[in-house]
Design an enzyme around this catalytic site. Structure first.
Site, PDB file in Angstrom:
ATOM      1  N   SER A 103       0.665  -1.150  -0.034  1.00 31.72           N
ATOM      2  CA  SER A 103      -0.209   0.061  -0.291  1.00 31.72           C
ATOM      3  C   SER A 103       0.842   1.273  -0.432  1.00 31.72           C
ATOM      4  O   SER A 103       2.158   1.058   0.239  1.00 31.72           O
ATOM      5  CB  SER A 103      -1.113  -0.102   1.090  1.00 31.72           C
ATOM      6  OG  SER A 103      -1.137   0.921   0.909  1.00 31.72           O
TER       7      SER A 103
ATOM      8  N   TYR B  46      -1.602  -0.916  10.258  1.00 26.77           N
ATOM      9  CA  TYR B  46      -2.000  -1.311   8.464  1.00 26.77           C
ATOM     10  C   TYR B  46      -0.507  -0.792   8.340  1.00 26.77           C
ATOM     11  O   TYR B  46      -0.029  -1.313   7.241  1.00 26.77           O
ATOM     12  CB  TYR B  46      -3.198  -0.462   8.273  1.00 26.77           C
ATOM     13  CG  TYR B  46      -3.190  -0.538   6.374  1.00 26.77           C
ATOM     14  CD1 TYR B  46      -4.372  -1.730   6.721  1.00 26.77           C
ATOM     15  CD2 TYR B  46      -3.066   0.001   5.738  1.00 26.77           C
ATOM     16  CE1 TYR B  46      -4.576  -2.254   4.821  1.00 26.77           C
ATOM     17  CE2 TYR B  46      -3.305   0.145   4.126  1.00 26.77           C
ATOM     18  CZ  TYR B  46      -3.615  -1.165   4.210  1.00 26.77           C
ATOM     19  OH  TYR B  46      -4.417  -1.733   2.718  1.00 26.77           O
TER      20      TYR B  46
ATOM     21  N   LYS C 157       2.414  -2.895   6.327  1.00 31.33           N
ATOM     22  CA  LYS C 157       2.421  -2.920   4.156  1.00 31.33           C
ATOM     23  C   LYS C 157       3.764  -2.793   4.420  1.00 31.33           C
ATOM     24  O   LYS C 157       4.202  -3.687   3.045  1.00 31.33           O
ATOM     25  CB  LYS C 157       1.696  -1.625   3.923  1.00 31.33           C
ATOM     26  CG  LYS C 157       0.101  -2.409   3.962  1.00 31.33           C
ATOM     27  CD  LYS C 157      -0.475  -3.483   3.460  1.00 31.33           C
ATOM     28  CE  LYS C 157      -1.714  -3.858   2.783  1.00 31.33           C
ATOM     29  NZ  LYS C 157      -2.251  -4.990   2.348  1.00 31.33           N
TER      30      LYS C 157
END
Ligand SMILES: NC(=O)c1ccc[n+]([C@@H]2O[C@H](COP(=O)([O-])OP(=O)(O)OC[C@H]3O[C@@H](n4cnc5c(N)ncnc54)[C@H](O)[C@@H]3O)[C@@H](O)[C@H]2O)c1
Length: 276
Positions: free
Chosen positions: A140, A153, A157
């Site tokens: 991401s 998160y 990533k």
């Protein structure tokens, strides 16, 4: 001759969003596709839609036996795995760091990092035996730019990018490539949330388009096209890379959001030393 003729792919998180778009693109390009996902109804329906080119396995990527099973079923059915696309994901734990528990950490990392690790680990022996393959994982832009995603998160990533680079260096010995794709803002149920209703999509668009150089939000097909390229023989000299597909988001502040003084033309003031 299509771009993925005779290739076999396994895509995790393929029941929805960019995984589903990729499954459809892969099949259209001649691949046979194992759809591995938690969502049985949507996953089976997509496998049916793809006919002989589709197969579904219920799979929680955070459980190693589930990933191993999906890999085995696909390899048994079609004899090989040319592309392992570790794409399944969710938002993970959200909130202030001092209110994030160790359990939140584990649940987030189990899906977003361990799930990718399991996919690599179980595809690797098959690809080594074949003497080739393409491992693709979904990272991401949150790995590179802060402030747009939850703490864990972003960290997860970033781990996907580092793992990809490291594995690429090992697996090159067998002509196996490992790359990841870092999407920007893509219109999927994960990013839109709020039930993915037409109203929610409209609000999502108005909130997010305009933030990247290209004045629209991303479509799942934008990612699917990149995945097709990485799975195909058109990218056989590309490995260890994070391919950013974000409409220019990570390039910086768009022209349309610059302050007025930046957007206006001014006469250039040239410095001239005294006497010249
Ligand atoms: N949409 C975005 O803007 C965006 C941006 C950057 C990265 N991503 C990443 O893209 C990937 C795909 O997400 P999407 O946006 O298409 O979302 P999505 O919600 O449409 O699809 C995600 C799929 O993953 C599946 N899934 C979730 N947890 C799973 C698990 N433990 N085991 C197996 N399957 C599981 C879901 O059932 C779903 O089908 C994710 O890794 C996500 O983190 C999304």
């Amino acid at each position: 001759m299509t771009r993925l003729s005779d290739k076999v792919a396994l895509i995790t998180g393929a029941a929805s969003g960019m995984g589903a778009a990729t499954a459809r693109r892969f099949a259209a390009e001649g691949a046979r596709v194992m759809i591995a996902d938690l969502q049985e109804e949507a996953g089976s329906a997509l496998a049916d839609e793809l006919g002989d080119a589709g197969l579904f396995a219920r799979c929680d990527v955070s459980i190693e036996e589930d990933v191993a099973n999906a890999v085995t079923v696909a390899a048994d059915r079609w004899g090989r795995i040319d592309c392992m696309f570790n794409n399944a994901g969710f938002g993970g734990a959200i909130g202030p760091i001092d209110e994030t528990s160790a359990e939140d950490f584990d649940i987030t990392m189990d899906v977003l990092v361990k799930g990718v690790f399991f996919g690599m680990r179980h595809a690797a022996p098959i690809m080594k035996r074949q003497g080739g393959g393409s491992i693709v994982s979904t990272a991401s832009m949150a790995a590179r730019i802060g402030g747009w995603s939850p703490h864990l998160y972003s960290a997860a990533k970033a781990a996907v990018i580092a793992l990809t680079r490291s594995v690429a260096l090992e697996m090159g010995e067998w002509d196996v490539r490992a790359n990841c794709i870092s999407p920007g803002v893509i219109e999927t149920p994960l990013a839109v949330g709020r039930g993915f209703t037409p109203e929610a999509i409209e609000r999502f668009r108005s909130e997010t388009e305009g933030q990247q150089a290209l004045n629209r939000v991303g479509d799942p097909d934008d990612i699917a096209h990149c995945a097709v390229w990485l799975a195909s023989d058109e990218s056989t000299f590309v490995t260890g890379q994070d391919i950013v597909v974000d409409g220019g988001f990570s390039a910086g502040r768009t022209w349309r959001r610059q302050p007025p003084w930046m957007r206006q033309a001014h006469p250039i003031k040239v410095y001239r030393p005294p006497g010249r």
